[in-house]
Enzyme design. Structure first.
Site, PDB file in Angstrom:
ATOM      1  N   GLU A  90      -2.080   3.226   1.231  1.00  0.00           N
ATOM      2  CA  GLU A  90      -2.556   1.862   1.431  1.00  0.00           C
ATOM      3  C   GLU A  90      -1.939   1.187   2.649  1.00  0.00           C
ATOM      4  O   GLU A  90      -0.773   1.406   2.991  1.00  0.00           O
ATOM      5  CB  GLU A  90      -2.232   1.034   0.179  1.00  0.00           C
ATOM      6  CG  GLU A  90      -3.070   1.458  -1.007  1.00  0.00           C
ATOM      7  CD  GLU A  90      -2.529   0.942  -2.319  1.00  0.00           C
ATOM      8  OE1 GLU A  90      -1.392   1.326  -2.681  1.00  0.00           O
ATOM      9  OE2 GLU A  90      -3.228   0.165  -2.975  1.00  0.00           O
ATOM     10  N   CYS A 103       0.731  -4.426   7.503  1.00  0.00           N
ATOM     11  CA  CYS A 103       1.774  -3.824   6.654  1.00  0.00           C
ATOM     12  C   CYS A 103       1.397  -2.375   6.415  1.00  0.00           C
ATOM     13  O   CYS A 103       0.344  -2.089   5.842  1.00  0.00           O
ATOM     14  CB  CYS A 103       1.866  -4.599   5.341  1.00  0.00           C
ATOM     15  SG  CYS A 103       3.035  -3.850   4.191  1.00  0.00           S
ATOM     16  N   CYS A 110       6.790   6.369  -3.734  1.00  0.00           N
ATOM     17  CA  CYS A 110       8.182   6.131  -3.327  1.00  0.00           C
ATOM     18  C   CYS A 110       9.120   6.756  -4.348  1.00  0.00           C
ATOM     19  O   CYS A 110       8.907   6.631  -5.545  1.00  0.00           O
ATOM     20  CB  CYS A 110       8.452   4.627  -3.228  1.00  0.00           C
ATOM     21  SG  CYS A 110      10.123   4.257  -2.642  1.00  0.00           S
ATOM     22  N   CYS A 114      12.977   1.277  -7.936  1.00  0.00           N
ATOM     23  CA  CYS A 114      13.235  -0.147  -8.189  1.00  0.00           C
ATOM     24  C   CYS A 114      12.386  -0.628  -9.364  1.00  0.00           C
ATOM     25  O   CYS A 114      11.198  -0.332  -9.433  1.00  0.00           O
ATOM     26  CB  CYS A 114      12.943  -0.964  -6.936  1.00  0.00           C
ATOM     27  SG  CYS A 114      13.864  -0.386  -5.501  1.00  0.00           S
ATOM     28  N   CYS A 117       8.979  -2.874  -8.924  1.00  0.00           N
ATOM     29  CA  CYS A 117       8.002  -2.475  -7.904  1.00  0.00           C
ATOM     30  C   CYS A 117       6.956  -1.518  -8.461  1.00  0.00           C
ATOM     31  O   CYS A 117       7.302  -0.490  -9.056  1.00  0.00           O
ATOM     32  CB  CYS A 117       8.759  -1.810  -6.749  1.00  0.00           C
ATOM     33  SG  CYS A 117       7.678  -1.157  -5.472  1.00  0.00           S
ATOM     34  N   CYS A 334       3.579  -7.720  -1.615  1.00  0.00           N
ATOM     35  CA  CYS A 334       4.791  -6.890  -1.638  1.00  0.00           C
ATOM     36  C   CYS A 334       4.988  -6.279  -3.018  1.00  0.00           C
ATOM     37  O   CYS A 334       4.959  -6.983  -4.021  1.00  0.00           O
ATOM     38  CB  CYS A 334       6.039  -7.732  -1.387  1.00  0.00           C
ATOM     39  SG  CYS A 334       6.064  -8.577   0.156  1.00  0.00           S
TER      40      CYS A 334
HETATM   41  N1  SAH Z   1      10.884   0.468   0.380  1.00  0.00           N
HETATM   42  C1  SAH Z   1      11.204  -0.577   1.274  1.00  0.00           C
HETATM   43  C2  SAH Z   1       9.985  -1.237   1.856  1.00  0.00           C
HETATM   44  C3  SAH Z   1       8.800  -1.480   0.946  1.00  0.00           C
HETATM   45  S1  SAH Z   1       8.988  -2.671  -0.293  1.00  0.00           S
HETATM   46  C4  SAH Z   1      12.090  -1.603   0.606  1.00  0.00           C
HETATM   47  O1  SAH Z   1      12.228  -1.568  -0.602  1.00  0.00           O
HETATM   48  O2  SAH Z   1      12.647  -2.434   1.312  1.00  0.00           O
HETATM   49  C5  SAH Z   1       8.844  -4.195   0.615  1.00  0.00           C
HETATM   50  C6  SAH Z   1       9.503  -5.382  -0.081  1.00  0.00           C
HETATM   51  O3  SAH Z   1       8.820  -5.711  -1.288  1.00  0.00           O
HETATM   52  C7  SAH Z   1      10.940  -5.141  -0.469  1.00  0.00           C
HETATM   53  O4  SAH Z   1      11.754  -6.182  -0.004  1.00  0.00           O
HETATM   54  C8  SAH Z   1      10.919  -5.150  -1.988  1.00  0.00           C
HETATM   55  O5  SAH Z   1      12.143  -5.621  -2.507  1.00  0.00           O
HETATM   56  C9  SAH Z   1       9.774  -6.080  -2.265  1.00  0.00           C
HETATM   57  N2  SAH Z   1       9.148  -5.917  -3.580  1.00  0.00           N
HETATM   58  C10 SAH Z   1       9.041  -4.795  -4.303  1.00  0.00           C
HETATM   59  N3  SAH Z   1       8.392  -5.047  -5.469  1.00  0.00           N
HETATM   60  C11 SAH Z   1       8.101  -6.360  -5.473  1.00  0.00           C
HETATM   61  C12 SAH Z   1       7.415  -7.216  -6.384  1.00  0.00           C
HETATM   62  N4  SAH Z   1       6.904  -6.762  -7.517  1.00  0.00           N
HETATM   63  N5  SAH Z   1       7.284  -8.519  -6.055  1.00  0.00           N
HETATM   64  C13 SAH Z   1       7.781  -8.996  -4.885  1.00  0.00           C
HETATM   65  N6  SAH Z   1       8.414  -8.224  -3.978  1.00  0.00           N
HETATM   66  C14 SAH Z   1       8.581  -6.916  -4.270  1.00  0.00           C
HETATM   67 FE1  SF4 Z   2      10.408   2.021  -3.065  1.00  0.00          FE
HETATM   68 FE2  SF4 Z   2       9.367  -0.194  -4.100  1.00  0.00          FE
HETATM   69 FE3  SF4 Z   2      12.013   0.173  -4.132  1.00  0.00          FE
HETATM   70 FE4  SF4 Z   2      10.779  -0.319  -1.815  1.00  0.00          FE
HETATM   71  S1  SF4 Z   2      10.920  -1.716  -3.559  1.00  0.00           S
HETATM   72  S2  SF4 Z   2      12.339   1.260  -2.231  1.00  0.00           S
HETATM   73  S3  SF4 Z   2       8.817   0.725  -2.170  1.00  0.00           S
HETATM   74  S4  SF4 Z   2      10.495   1.424  -5.217  1.00  0.00           S
END
Ligand code: SAH
Ligand code: SF4
Length: 349
Positions: A90, A103, A110, A114, A117, A334
């Site tokens: 995506e 983006c 991934c 986290c 996410c 995000c």
């Molecule tokens: N993997 C990298 C980049 C992709 S995620 C990282 O984690 O930084 C991009 C951003 O989205 C990150 O700052 C992450 O903390 C945030 N993010 C992830 N899940 C989210 C959610 N459900 N709501 C809001 N932000 C989220």
């Molecule tokens: Fe991976 Fe989502 Fe964590 Fe970013 S926030 S490192 S995309 S699991």
């Protein structure tokens, strides 16, 4: 098998063309790929006919194909793009009155787990190649008639994946995207976001051509961050903060910290005070992101008042902004990239 041209640099092109072609031919083709963006390279009339035929027979331009597009009511577009091996990834375009932000993804899925996410729930399918990273940008530029010399454009590597776990390809893509003989983005307009892969941050800091760095903080104590981002058990918060302090910023650069706010979990005034303290001696700014919800995510989005109150506290020590959610209704915001079908059913289980 034809070879994709997008993703090749001049030295790859020289190797692919073979020793019989002079260097300037490789440069000519490089410019046709990235500056003129001529998908039918066989039509580049400045190339000799025999070479054009050879290119046509052995190479393809190699942009991803659109498998689906989801349009948000706020103007955000989420593209599901099909790659050469039929897998999909995506890419999101967020148009604004004065600029456009693209983006892009760095991996399919991934491996970093986290808890907040949606992409994490996919696991890792594979790394993207440099060509697939550049290809997402070229695809969006082409579809939307955007040009680096006319429009104000930003690229954020904040789509699917942890960019620093695919650093070689991310850096190669950055070199191609920022080359003035090529696509022509300023490195100031490309940002990579990481969950905090410390050794790779150090490696990126040493690269001659590199994007800006953003760090996903999301927790302000070791325990809290480990709970939300289990990778903290490997790369401790304390060590991450030390790595940030050491990071070799360029004169025009600041670090960005992102902080996802989860109602009742990490969004209290006490959390905000800890964030302010952690970042007080770092040349940085903070972006607060209220949770973008999704199925299977066990957290809630805090109220606007809570987010503002958090911002007011952090602001006392560092600049702090609230990131406006974009494309939440079509799972484009995000942390929402998991190939969801608009608002309802998933495309891929
Ligand atoms: N993997 C990298 C980049 C992709 S995620 C990282 O984690 O930084 C991009 C951003 O989205 C990150 O700052 C992450 O903390 C945030 N993010 C992830 N899940 C989210 C959610 N459900 N709501 C809001 N932000 C989220
Ligand atoms: Fe991976 Fe989502 Fe964590 Fe970013 S926030 S490192 S995309 S699991």
């Amino acid at each position: 098998m034809t070879q994709a041209l997008v993703g090749m640099d001049v030295s790859d092109l020289r190797t692919a063309l073979g020793p019989e072609e002079p260097v300037f031919r490789a440069r000519q083709i490089y410019e046709a790929i990235y500056r003129q963006r001529t998908p039918g390279l066989d039509r580049v009339t400045t190339l000799p006919k025999a070479l054009r035929l050879r290119i046509e027979a052995n190479f393809e331009y190699g942009l991803p194909e659109q498998a689906a597009r989801y349009d948000s009511t706020d103007g955000t577009l989420r593209y599901l793009l099909k790659l050469a091996d039929e897998r999909t990834v995506e890419t999101v375009l967020m148009p604004e009155s004065d600029r456009n932000t693209i983006c892009i993804s760095s991996q399919i899925g991934c491996p970093v787990n986290c808890r907040f996410c949606l992409t994490a729930l996919m696991g890792l399918e594979r790394n993207l190649t440099a060509g697939e990273i550049v290809g997402q940008v070229l695809f969006v530029l082409e579809q939307n008639n955007l040009r680096t010399d006319v429009h104000r454009l930003n690229i954020v590597m904040m789509g699917q994946g942890e960019p620093l776990l695919n650093l070689d390809n991310v850096l190669k893509a950055t070199r191609i995207l920022t080359d003035e003989a090529g696509v022509g983005f300023s490195p100031r307009r490309i940002t990579v976001s990481t969950s905090g892969i410390i050794p790779k941050m150090e490696e990126m800091g040493r690269a001659a051509v590199r994007p800006r760095l953003a760090i996903s903080l999301n927790g302000s104590t070791e325990e809290q961050r480990r709970e939300l981002m289990p990778i903290t058990a490997k790369y401790h918060l304390r060590d991450l903060m030390e790595a940030c302090k050491r990071y070799p910023l360029r004169p025009w650069e600041k670090l960005t910290f992102e902080h996802v706010l989860l109602a009742g979990v990490n969004d209290t005034d006490a959390d905000a005070r800890r964030v302010a303290k952690l970042l007080a001696n770092i040349n940085c700014k903070v972006n607060l992101i209220a949770l973008n919800p999704g199925p299977g995510i066990p957290y809630a989005t805090p109220s606007d008042e809570r987010v503002s109150s958090f911002q007011a506290i952090v602001r006392r020590s560092v600049p702090c902004f609230i990131r406006k959610p974009r494309g939440r209704d079509v799972y484009a915001a995000c942390g929402q990239l998991k190939r969801m079908e608009s608002g309802l059913v998933e495309l891929c289980p």
